[in-house]
Design a protein around this motif. Structure first.
Motif, PDB file in Angstrom:
ATOM      1  N   MET A 256       0.836  -1.203   0.000  1.00  0.00           N
ATOM      2  CA  MET A 256       0.000   0.000   0.000  1.00  0.00           C
ATOM      3  C   MET A 256       0.866   1.247   0.000  1.00  0.00           C
ATOM      4  SD  MET A 256      -2.994  -1.032  -0.186  1.00  0.00           S
ATOM      5  CE  MET A 256      -3.761   0.572  -0.034  1.00  0.00           C
ATOM      6  N   SER A 258       3.835   1.665  -1.117  1.00  0.00           N
ATOM      7  CA  SER A 258       4.688   1.892  -2.278  1.00  0.00           C
ATOM      8  C   SER A 258       3.915   2.363  -3.501  1.00  0.00           C
ATOM      9  CB  SER A 258       5.484   0.630  -2.608  1.00  0.00           C
ATOM     10  OG  SER A 258       4.614  -0.434  -2.882  1.00  0.00           O
ATOM     11  N   THR A 259       2.591   2.431  -3.418  1.00  0.00           N
ATOM     12  CA  THR A 259       1.865   3.006  -4.543  1.00  0.00           C
ATOM     13  C   THR A 259       2.050   4.522  -4.519  1.00  0.00           C
ATOM     14  OG1 THR A 259      -0.098   3.115  -3.189  1.00  0.00           O
ATOM     15  CG2 THR A 259       0.105   1.208  -4.597  1.00  0.00           C
ATOM     16  N   PRO A 260       2.187   5.127  -5.698  1.00  0.00           N
ATOM     17  CA  PRO A 260       2.485   6.565  -5.734  1.00  0.00           C
ATOM     18  C   PRO A 260       1.451   7.401  -4.991  1.00  0.00           C
ATOM     19  CG  PRO A 260       2.767   5.604  -7.906  1.00  0.00           C
ATOM     20  CD  PRO A 260       2.173   4.541  -7.041  1.00  0.00           C
ATOM     21  N   LEU A 261       0.195   6.957  -4.971  1.00  0.00           N
ATOM     22  CA  LEU A 261      -0.851   7.761  -4.342  1.00  0.00           C
ATOM     23  C   LEU A 261      -0.622   7.900  -2.840  1.00  0.00           C
ATOM     24  CD1 LEU A 261      -3.491   9.108  -5.342  1.00  0.00           C
ATOM     25  CD2 LEU A 261      -4.678   7.208  -4.259  1.00  0.00           C
ATOM     26  N   ALA A 262      -0.243   6.780  -2.213  1.00  0.00           N
ATOM     27  CA  ALA A 262      -0.075   6.805  -0.768  1.00  0.00           C
ATOM     28  C   ALA A 262       1.135   7.628  -0.357  1.00  0.00           C
ATOM     29  CB  ALA A 262       0.045   5.377  -0.238  1.00  0.00           C
ATOM     30  N   GLN A 264       2.034  10.359  -1.647  1.00  0.00           N
ATOM     31  CA  GLN A 264       1.846  11.706  -2.179  1.00  0.00           C
ATOM     32  C   GLN A 264       2.532  12.761  -1.339  1.00  0.00           C
ATOM     33  OE1 GLN A 264      -0.539  12.210  -5.394  1.00  0.00           O
ATOM     34  NE2 GLN A 264       1.577  12.380  -5.093  1.00  0.00           N
ATOM     35  N   LEU A 269       9.371   7.464  -3.222  1.00  0.00           N
ATOM     36  CA  LEU A 269       8.344   6.503  -2.866  1.00  0.00           C
ATOM     37  C   LEU A 269       8.884   5.560  -1.809  1.00  0.00           C
ATOM     38  CD1 LEU A 269       7.273   5.621  -6.473  1.00  0.00           C
ATOM     39  CD2 LEU A 269       5.886   6.844  -4.838  1.00  0.00           C
TER      40      LEU A 269
ATOM     41  N   VAL B 189       3.848  -3.430  -8.383  1.00  0.00           N
ATOM     42  CA  VAL B 189       3.850  -2.181  -7.612  1.00  0.00           C
ATOM     43  C   VAL B 189       5.120  -1.994  -6.800  1.00  0.00           C
ATOM     44  CG1 VAL B 189       2.476  -0.715  -6.115  1.00  0.00           C
ATOM     45  CG2 VAL B 189       1.388  -2.559  -7.344  1.00  0.00           C
ATOM     46  N   SER B 190       5.547  -3.028  -6.085  1.00  0.00           N
ATOM     47  CA  SER B 190       6.689  -2.834  -5.190  1.00  0.00           C
ATOM     48  C   SER B 190       7.962  -2.626  -6.001  1.00  0.00           C
ATOM     49  CB  SER B 190       6.834  -4.023  -4.245  1.00  0.00           C
ATOM     50  OG  SER B 190       7.310  -5.154  -4.906  1.00  0.00           O
ATOM     51  N   GLN B 192       7.881  -1.269  -9.106  1.00  0.00           N
ATOM     52  CA  GLN B 192       7.652   0.025  -9.743  1.00  0.00           C
ATOM     53  C   GLN B 192       8.215   1.152  -8.888  1.00  0.00           C
ATOM     54  OE1 GLN B 192       3.818   1.355 -11.605  1.00  0.00           O
ATOM     55  NE2 GLN B 192       3.543   2.411  -9.681  1.00  0.00           N
ATOM     56  N   SER B 193       7.965   1.075  -7.573  1.00  0.00           N
ATOM     57  CA  SER B 193       8.436   2.165  -6.723  1.00  0.00           C
ATOM     58  C   SER B 193       9.960   2.220  -6.716  1.00  0.00           C
ATOM     59  CB  SER B 193       7.881   2.016  -5.309  1.00  0.00           C
ATOM     60  OG  SER B 193       8.255   0.777  -4.750  1.00  0.00           O
ATOM     61  N   ASN B 197      11.941   5.543  -8.019  1.00  0.00           N
ATOM     62  CA  ASN B 197      12.903   6.209  -7.148  1.00  0.00           C
ATOM     63  C   ASN B 197      14.256   6.343  -7.824  1.00  0.00           C
ATOM     64  OD1 ASN B 197      11.199   6.683  -5.013  1.00  0.00           O
ATOM     65  ND2 ASN B 197      11.769   4.848  -3.890  1.00  0.00           N
ATOM     66  N   THR B 218      -1.554   8.113 -11.247  1.00  0.00           N
ATOM     67  CA  THR B 218      -0.868   8.240  -9.957  1.00  0.00           C
ATOM     68  C   THR B 218       0.645   8.319 -10.159  1.00  0.00           C
ATOM     69  OG1 THR B 218      -0.835   5.837  -9.688  1.00  0.00           O
ATOM     70  CG2 THR B 218      -2.659   7.006  -8.697  1.00  0.00           C
ATOM     71  N   VAL B 219       1.160   7.561 -11.130  1.00  0.00           N
ATOM     72  CA  VAL B 219       2.595   7.614 -11.412  1.00  0.00           C
ATOM     73  C   VAL B 219       2.968   8.983 -11.960  1.00  0.00           C
ATOM     74  CG1 VAL B 219       4.403   6.697 -12.898  1.00  0.00           C
ATOM     75  CG2 VAL B 219       2.823   5.134 -11.790  1.00  0.00           C
ATOM     76  N   HIS B 222       3.117  11.590  -9.378  1.00  0.00           N
ATOM     77  CA  HIS B 222       4.318  11.516  -8.558  1.00  0.00           C
ATOM     78  C   HIS B 222       5.541  12.089  -9.277  1.00  0.00           C
ATOM     79  CE1 HIS B 222       7.103  10.060  -5.563  1.00  0.00           C
ATOM     80  NE2 HIS B 222       7.829   9.578  -6.544  1.00  0.00           N
ATOM     81  N   MET B 263      -7.670   4.381  -4.310  1.00  0.00           N
ATOM     82  CA  MET B 263      -7.539   3.430  -3.213  1.00  0.00           C
ATOM     83  C   MET B 263      -8.321   3.823  -1.986  1.00  0.00           C
ATOM     84  SD  MET B 263      -3.927   1.728  -3.364  1.00  0.00           S
ATOM     85  CE  MET B 263      -3.115   3.173  -2.812  1.00  0.00           C
TER      86      MET B 263
END
Lengths: 328, 321
Positions: A256, A258-262, A264, A269, B189-190, B192-193, B197, B218-219, B222, B263
């Motif tokens: 949760m 690591s999603t860009p939204l969280a 923000q 990230l 997702v994990s 991707q971050s 970065n 969302t990406v 960011h 989310m």
């Protein structure tokens, strides 16, 4: 509590290979009730699709169920084979695949495909089957269904094609629908349409839906409960709002965060170090421990409490966010 | 800050007609697909400019035109004041080309499976006859892999690691600009971050400029400093990041934001957007979005709206204010 539509009990799927036995699904248990959407999330290779395939009997050999039970409205179905399994598939449980183009026959019109399914599973006349096929296409929101029933799959757009696949899954009025990444190949606006459609059908018809996806946003919007999978095991299972906002398992929390939204407003990230281990190379103990910042000796030794459908929420020795719950 | 990249009136038309004989027999006209239609924007040095849009909106085509993989039909892309499509001086073109590199979406398809990682990474320099000794090892460490990985083959790496190799290859020729076409869409997702970065860090260390192409809002939110929203090959809105997300002006941007899964939207019941992207071969007249637009008026059906500024935002809509 009424009998759940789908009850998976202690399911183990194994694949024998030259390098030993792989376990893409490792002691997984969960229930889905009528009218409920269970979201199954995880990264690629976590075993989420494999669980769905095991339920509907689509495991490719040499993958096979070695332990556990799958109950459809209380009846065991995991051992069914051949004709008995065929009568069940499409009638009482149906599947929606990720890529709508490859799950339709390009040489038959959508009408023929729908009618074939209806005639196969329902005791109706040809004319009645056609009438139902049109009604079904209308229900999933295909405009001018009467005129389009003679069209071939390639004449539809991606979103419309996925609607046809959903119509095909629902036309024999199944109790359980397994949707494996149904919106991953679609654009955002079409994805929103398909999710709204799935939710409406689930509510109106009381179908139990297993929604397999890697998109947390889709889960949040569509699912009632969510199962988080990691390396073949169930990491966490609970009501979607609870799990997503107050995760117990460190993996869910990391996912949760690591999603860009969280993240923000933060410049970097949050990231979980490393990647999910390969099945042939699972670490001893909890599969997540090499990436977990809470890991202690016991995590490296013992795989942790397995999660049963009714007891516990996270398969973790040191779950997060449990203090307040104990107080209340 | 000066604009490093200037895109002016960029248009790309693809001929998707059937073969000549079929056209004659079936009496079908030529079919021309306008993938990019009169798009203009500027990218400032050391910034991240993001292009968002659904499939068929022309975002990847713009990226390909920028690196020179596809020539434009009309308009131009100027990098450092050099127009790649028309510049006659080869030395200038070569110099600019070396400054632009690209990272592709699918790290499984963009690495040659029969080449060792060392050769893959050094290729942009080796192709120009440069010195590649120790280059791959240095770059691998820079992107968070180990120098020993240089003698492995791509299949020995996971998706995230492969994308790191792609980034290392893109960095090999010391570029100023990197075009990233959906760099994390194929990743979990994990992972991707981790990759995002890394891209943020590299940008700061090396002063890179990114053209970031993505469909994931969302990406984009960011990563980007400035965002351009594309619809059917047309730029419909462009604004600095915070402004776009706090006050979207174009009805399409608003629709996109509403449709994106969130989310925190548990059990959200909203009316999903109507319709789908129209056919790019026969786009609707006037504003391309008018058949799906909730606030369309007669003018939208006949007259294509031009980009006009409202505050920091540029928007192509008759009704935006």
């Amino acid at each position: 509590m009424s009998t759940p539509v789908l009850s998976v009990r202690d399911l183990v799927v194994e694949i024998p290979t030259r390098h030993g036995i792989l376990r893409p699904v490792d002691h997984v248990s969960y229930d889905i009730h009528a009218g409920e959407i269970l979201g199954v999330v995880g990264e690629s290779g976590a075993g989420k699709s494999m669980t769905g395939n095991a339920v509907i009997g689509l495991l490719d050999p040499p993958a096979r169920i070695t332990v556990g039970q799958i109950l459809l409205s209380g009846e065991p179905v995991h051992a069914l084979k051949g004709e008995k399994l065929r009568r069940l598939r499409g009638k009482r449980m149906a599947m929606i695949f990720q890529d709508p183009l490859t799950s339709l026959n390009p040489l038959l019109t959508v009408g023929e495909q729908l009618e074939e399914t209806i005639l196969e599973h329902m005791n109706v006349s040809q004319a009645e089957a056609r009438r139902r096929a049109v009604a079904q296409l209308e229900e999933v929101g295909i405009p001018a269904a009467e005129a389009r029933i003679g069209s071939y799959p390639h004449e539809f757009s991606g979103g419309m094609r996925q609607r046809v696949v959903i119509a095909l899954a629902l036309c024999a009025e199944p109790e359980l629908v397994i949707a494996d990444e149904p919106t991953t190949a679609l654009d955002v606006s079409v994805q929103a349409q398909i999710i709204a459609l799935l939710k409406r059908l689930c509510r109106e018809r009381g179908v139990a839906v297993m929604l397999v996806t890697h998109d947390m946003g889709v889960i949040a919007e569509a699912a009632d409960r969510v199962a988080v999978m990691y390396a073949g095991r169930l990491a966490e299972l609970g009501p979607v709002r609870e799990v997503l906002t107050r995760a117990h398992h460190p993996y869910t929390a990391g996912l949760m965060a690591s999603t860009p939204l969280a993240s923000q407003g933060r410049k970097r990230l949050v990231q979980i170090p490393g990647a999910m281990p390969r099945l042939g190379n699972l670490p001893q103990g909890c599969a997540f421990h090499p990436r977990c910042d809470r890991a202690q000796d016991v995590c490296r030794r013992d795989p942790g409490p397995t999660l049963d459908a009714y007891r516990g929420r996270a398969a973790c020795w040191f779950p997060l966010n449990t203090e307040e719950k104990a107080a209340t | 800050m000066s604009a490093l990249i200037k895109v002016e009136g960029l248009t790309r038309v693809f001929d998707v007609s059937k073969p000549w004989l079929n056209r004659v027999i079936e009496r079908k006209p030529r079919a021309l697909l306008t993938a990019v239609s009169d798009v203009s924007f500027e990218i400032e040095e050391n910034s991240v400019y993001a292009l968002v849009g659904e499939s068929g909106s022309g975002k990847s085509t713009i990226g390909k035109i920028m690196v020179g993989l596809v020539p434009p039909s009309k308009g131009k892309v100027e990098v450092d004041g050099v127009d790649l499509a028309t510049e006659k001086d080869n030395a200038k073109v070569e110099a600019v080309r070396a400054e632009i590199q690209m990272i592709f979406q699918d790290p499984y398809a963009s690495l040659n499976p029969r080449w060792r990682v060392r050769n893959i990474i050094a290729e942009p320099v080796a192709a120009k006859g440069g010195d590649t000794k120790g280059l791959a090892e240095k770059l691998l460490e820079q992107v968070g892999l180990s120098a020993a990985d240089a003698s492995k083959y791509p299949h020995e790496f996971s998706g995230g690691q492969r994308q790191r190799i792609c980034i290392a290859r893109a960095l090999a020729s010391n570029p100023k600009i990197i075009v990233c076409d959906e760099p994390t869409s194929a990743l979990d997702v994990s992972v991707q971050s981790q990759v995002l970065n890394l891209m943020t860090d590299l940008r700061e260390e090396l002063g890179l400029t990114y053209l970031f192409i993505s469909h994931d809002l969302t990406v984009v939110q960011h990563m980007a400093d400035k965002i351009g929203v594309l619809y059917l090959g047309r730029l419909v809105e462009e604004a600095p990041r915070d402004r776009l997300f706090s006050a979207p002006k174009h009805p399409y941007t608003q629709m996109l934001f509403d449709a994106a899964p969130r989310m925190d939207a548990f059990g959200r019941e909203v009316e999903p957007p109507k319709g789908e992207i129209p056919d790019a071969i026969n786009p609707p007249p006037g504003c391309a979005f008018h058949p799906r637009c909730p606030i369309a008026i007669d003018r939208c059906r006949t007259e294509r709206p031009l980009m006009r500024p409202i505050g920091d935002t540029r928007v192509a809509c008759h009704r935006a204010e």
